[in-house]
Design a protein around this motif. Structure first.
Motif, PDB file in Angstrom:
ATOM      1  N   GLU A 155     -50.025 104.608  78.807  1.00  0.00           N
ATOM      2  CA  GLU A 155     -51.230 103.853  79.151  1.00  0.00           C
ATOM      3  C   GLU A 155     -51.326 102.544  78.380  1.00  0.00           C
ATOM      4  N   LYS A 156     -50.844 102.547  77.143  1.00  0.00           N
ATOM      5  CA  LYS A 156     -50.976 101.358  76.300  1.00  0.00           C
ATOM      6  C   LYS A 156     -49.712 100.486  76.277  1.00  0.00           C
ATOM      7  N   GLY A 157     -48.693 100.892  77.009  1.00  0.00           N
ATOM      8  CA  GLY A 157     -47.496 100.070  77.109  1.00  0.00           C
ATOM      9  C   GLY A 157     -46.628 100.043  75.870  1.00  0.00           C
ATOM     10  N   VAL A 158     -46.640 101.133  75.089  1.00  0.00           N
ATOM     11  CA  VAL A 158     -45.739 101.229  73.949  1.00  0.00           C
ATOM     12  C   VAL A 158     -44.693 102.300  74.251  1.00  0.00           C
ATOM     13  N   LEU A 159     -43.769 102.518  73.326  1.00  0.00           N
ATOM     14  CA  LEU A 159     -42.670 103.447  73.558  1.00  0.00           C
ATOM     15  C   LEU A 159     -42.909 104.792  72.874  1.00  0.00           C
ATOM     16  N   ALA A 160     -42.190 105.802  73.332  1.00  0.00           N
ATOM     17  CA  ALA A 160     -42.311 107.139  72.748  1.00  0.00           C
ATOM     18  C   ALA A 160     -40.938 107.779  72.623  1.00  0.00           C
ATOM     19  N   ILE A 161     -40.831 108.685  71.663  1.00  0.00           N
ATOM     20  CA  ILE A 161     -39.637 109.502  71.473  1.00  0.00           C
ATOM     21  C   ILE A 161     -40.032 110.951  71.708  1.00  0.00           C
ATOM     22  N   GLY A 162     -39.337 111.640  72.591  1.00  0.00           N
ATOM     23  CA  GLY A 162     -39.683 113.010  72.940  1.00  0.00           C
ATOM     24  C   GLY A 162     -39.127 114.031  71.974  1.00  0.00           C
ATOM     25  N   ASN A 163     -39.648 115.252  72.093  1.00  0.00           N
ATOM     26  CA  ASN A 163     -39.255 116.333  71.187  1.00  0.00           C
ATOM     27  C   ASN A 163     -39.078 117.633  71.955  1.00  0.00           C
ATOM     28  N   VAL A 164     -37.976 118.302  71.752  1.00  0.00           N
ATOM     29  CA  VAL A 164     -37.647 119.634  72.275  1.00  0.00           C
ATOM     30  C   VAL A 164     -37.228 119.604  73.748  1.00  0.00           C
ATOM     31  N   ILE A 165     -37.968 118.890  74.608  1.00  0.00           N
ATOM     32  CA  ILE A 165     -37.592 118.798  76.018  1.00  0.00           C
ATOM     33  C   ILE A 165     -37.459 117.325  76.406  1.00  0.00           C
ATOM     34  N   ASP A 166     -36.792 117.085  77.525  1.00  0.00           N
ATOM     35  CA  ASP A 166     -36.596 115.723  78.013  1.00  0.00           C
ATOM     36  C   ASP A 166     -37.736 115.381  78.970  1.00  0.00           C
ATOM     37  N   THR A 167     -38.617 114.502  78.538  1.00  0.00           N
ATOM     38  CA  THR A 167     -39.762 114.122  79.376  1.00  0.00           C
ATOM     39  C   THR A 167     -39.582 112.751  80.020  1.00  0.00           C
ATOM     40  N   GLN A 168     -38.393 112.158  79.888  1.00  0.00           N
ATOM     41  CA  GLN A 168     -38.210 110.831  80.476  1.00  0.00           C
ATOM     42  C   GLN A 168     -38.437 110.796  81.983  1.00  0.00           C
ATOM     43  N   PRO A 169     -38.057 111.838  82.731  1.00  0.00           N
ATOM     44  CA  PRO A 169     -38.347 111.790  84.171  1.00  0.00           C
ATOM     45  C   PRO A 169     -39.831 111.602  84.473  1.00  0.00           C
ATOM     46  N   ASP A 170     -40.694 112.064  83.586  1.00  0.00           N
ATOM     47  CA  ASP A 170     -42.135 111.900  83.782  1.00  0.00           C
ATOM     48  C   ASP A 170     -42.651 110.571  83.242  1.00  0.00           C
ATOM     49  N   TYR A 171     -41.903 109.973  82.308  1.00  0.00           N
ATOM     50  CA  TYR A 171     -42.309 108.708  81.675  1.00  0.00           C
ATOM     51  C   TYR A 171     -41.095 107.773  81.608  1.00  0.00           C
ATOM     52  N   PRO A 172     -40.592 107.345  82.781  1.00  0.00           N
ATOM     53  CA  PRO A 172     -39.331 106.597  82.805  1.00  0.00           C
ATOM     54  C   PRO A 172     -39.360 105.254  82.088  1.00  0.00           C
ATOM     55  N   GLU A 173     -40.520 104.647  81.937  1.00  0.00           N
ATOM     56  CA  GLU A 173     -40.615 103.365  81.256  1.00  0.00           C
ATOM     57  C   GLU A 173     -41.165 103.505  79.841  1.00  0.00           C
ATOM     58  N   THR A 174     -41.336 104.734  79.383  1.00  0.00           N
ATOM     59  CA  THR A 174     -42.001 104.974  78.092  1.00  0.00           C
ATOM     60  C   THR A 174     -41.130 105.750  77.108  1.00  0.00           C
ATOM     61  N   VAL A 175     -40.583 106.880  77.546  1.00  0.00           N
ATOM     62  CA  VAL A 175     -39.790 107.740  76.658  1.00  0.00           C
ATOM     63  C   VAL A 175     -38.362 107.216  76.575  1.00  0.00           C
ATOM     64  N   VAL A 176     -38.002 106.734  75.401  1.00  0.00           N
ATOM     65  CA  VAL A 176     -36.685 106.134  75.202  1.00  0.00           C
ATOM     66  C   VAL A 176     -35.618 107.206  75.057  1.00  0.00           C
ATOM     67  N   ALA A 177     -35.893 108.196  74.243  1.00  0.00           N
ATOM     68  CA  ALA A 177     -34.928 109.255  73.947  1.00  0.00           C
ATOM     69  C   ALA A 177     -35.681 110.510  73.545  1.00  0.00           C
ATOM     70  N   SER A 178     -35.005 111.632  73.550  1.00  0.00           N
ATOM     71  CA  SER A 178     -35.617 112.902  73.155  1.00  0.00           C
ATOM     72  C   SER A 178     -34.593 113.755  72.410  1.00  0.00           C
ATOM     73  N   ALA A 179     -35.096 114.487  71.406  1.00  0.00           N
ATOM     74  CA  ALA A 179     -34.278 115.480  70.710  1.00  0.00           C
ATOM     75  C   ALA A 179     -34.480 116.808  71.432  1.00  0.00           C
ATOM     76  N   LEU A 180     -33.439 117.339  72.010  1.00  0.00           N
ATOM     77  CA  LEU A 180     -33.550 118.542  72.837  1.00  0.00           C
ATOM     78  C   LEU A 180     -33.173 119.802  72.064  1.00  0.00           C
ATOM     79  N   TRP A 181     -33.917 120.866  72.335  1.00  0.00           N
ATOM     80  CA  TRP A 181     -33.594 122.181  71.780  1.00  0.00           C
ATOM     81  C   TRP A 181     -33.032 123.043  72.889  1.00  0.00           C
ATOM     82  N   HIS A 182     -31.916 123.707  72.610  1.00  0.00           N
ATOM     83  CA  HIS A 182     -31.300 124.615  73.569  1.00  0.00           C
ATOM     84  C   HIS A 182     -31.323 126.022  72.969  1.00  0.00           C
ATOM     85  N   PHE A 183     -32.126 126.901  73.540  1.00  0.00           N
ATOM     86  CA  PHE A 183     -32.272 128.249  72.983  1.00  0.00           C
ATOM     87  C   PHE A 183     -31.171 129.189  73.447  1.00  0.00           C
ATOM     88  N   GLU A 184     -30.390 128.774  74.422  1.00  0.00           N
ATOM     89  CA  GLU A 184     -29.357 129.654  74.963  1.00  0.00           C
ATOM     90  C   GLU A 184     -28.402 130.204  73.912  1.00  0.00           C
TER      91      GLU A 184
END
Length: 342
Positions: free
Chosen positions: A238-267
């Motif tokens: 909403e404010k036009g700044v960037l975000a870094i995701g955690n545990v899951i990849d949320t970039q598909p929901d925030y394509p212009e906002t989430v730059v990268a994400s640290a993913l957890w794989h429980f498998e």
């Protein structure tokens, strides 16, 4: 570790009173034969939040994948209050579950007492405390994804223009603290003078509160946000700044906002537990090691829409450090202390 010590004495008494020394034998000789399961393992998940929540979603996803391949029979309960957690554990144990997975951060002692009552059931529980050798059927885990968090911090450090990063977490417990510290360490690799705003919302799932906290950080100069909780990326968008995701990849929901994400794989964690049960070797252990990058338990999400937008020098550093983490020549520090604003 004082709390863990207080947990162990009731556990020993419970063993003597309710299991006839079966768990004591476990400590000496490995898992009792009755923990061995032939064919699909009956798995029950118990979660205090919705399965859509980041952390829990990774456990649920891994269990669903194992169910799809026929390795397990899987059922779960979500939104279970801590006051009800021991009761639900008992219900699944009575119903024949061979492996119960969940998170006992808010109900450590009560959960361990339940596990002592059911030595023929394996418990794989998220916990801030270690395994208890006297409770051989309960193993612990946590999302030790500090490796991926560190790499995402390098990217954040390269993307901030104001030199001010906001970090919104749930609670200041080890599993959150270590990720924030690793992220901050990565950002400092690029710019040691970055200022951090750190806040905890006191909830694992309160997107509106996380969003409002993030808004305040943006107003105070943050142009990159560490989204440990849902709601933070909404504020960033909403404010036009960037975000870094955690545990899951949320970039598909925030394509212009989430730059990268640290993913957890429980498998890897779940697969190791299932293998141990099927071999009759499940016992008290720390399964947190299966969340490390070298075990395949975490990774940095693809940059997607931000490919080519992160400075080349930063991406070169990410690649070099990732390779070093995997070959063991570089270790990301694990710091469980509560992070503070700078």
């Amino acid at each position: 570790m004082t709390k863990l010590t207080t947990l162990r004495e009731p556990t020993r008494r419970q063993i003597l009173m309710t299991t006839g020394g079966a768990l004591a034998a476990t400590s000496l000789f490995g898992a009792p034969a009755r923990l061995r399961a032939a064919g699909p393992v009956s798995v029950a998940g118990i979660y205090t939040v919705p399965v859509e929540q980041q952390w829990v979603s990774r456990i649920h996803k891994a269990a669903e994948a194992a169910k799809a391949t026929g390795e397990v029979k899987y059922t779960f309960s979500e939104n279970v209050a801590n006051t009800d957690y021991p009761r639900v554990m008992r219900e699944y144990a009575e119903q024949g579950a061979k492996l119960i997975c969940g998170e006992i951060f808010g109900v450590e002692q009560e959960a361990r007492e339940v596990a002592a009552d059911y030595p023929n059931v394996a418990f794989l529980m998220g916990s801030s405390f270690g395994e208890d050798p006297d409770l051989g059927n309960l193993a612990v885990f946590d999302n030790y994804i500090q490796d991926a968090s560190y790499l995402s911090g390098i990217i954040a450090g390269a993307m901030t223009k104001s030199g001010n990063i906001g970090m919104v977490g749930g609670f200041p417990i080890p599993e959150v603290n270590r990720l924030m510290h690793a992220f901050m360490a990565g950002a400092r690799e690029v710019n040691p003078d970055i200022a951090y705003q750190v806040s905890f919302i006191g909830s694992w799932f309160d997107p509106p509160k996380a969003k409002e906290t993030a808004f305040a950080m943006i107003e105070n100069g943050a142009d990159v946000l560490y989204a440990e909780r849902f709601g933070v990326s909404d504020a960033a968008q909403e404010k036009g700044v960037l975000a870094i995701g955690n545990v899951i990849d949320t970039q598909p929901d925030y394509p212009e906002t989430v730059v990268a994400s640290a993913l957890w794989h429980f498998e890897p964690t779940l697969n190791a537990a299932l293998k141990a049960i099927q071999a009759g070797e499940f016992t008290a252990a720390n399964y947190g090691v299966y969340s490390y990058m070298k075990a395949g338990g975490c990774s940095l999400a693809p940059l997607g829409t931000f490919a080519g937008k992160v400075p080349e020098d930063a991406m070169k550093m990410v690649a070099e450090r990732e390779a070093a983490i995997k070959d063991g020549s570089f270790t990301v520090e694990i710091n469980d202390e509560e992070p503070k604003s700078s």
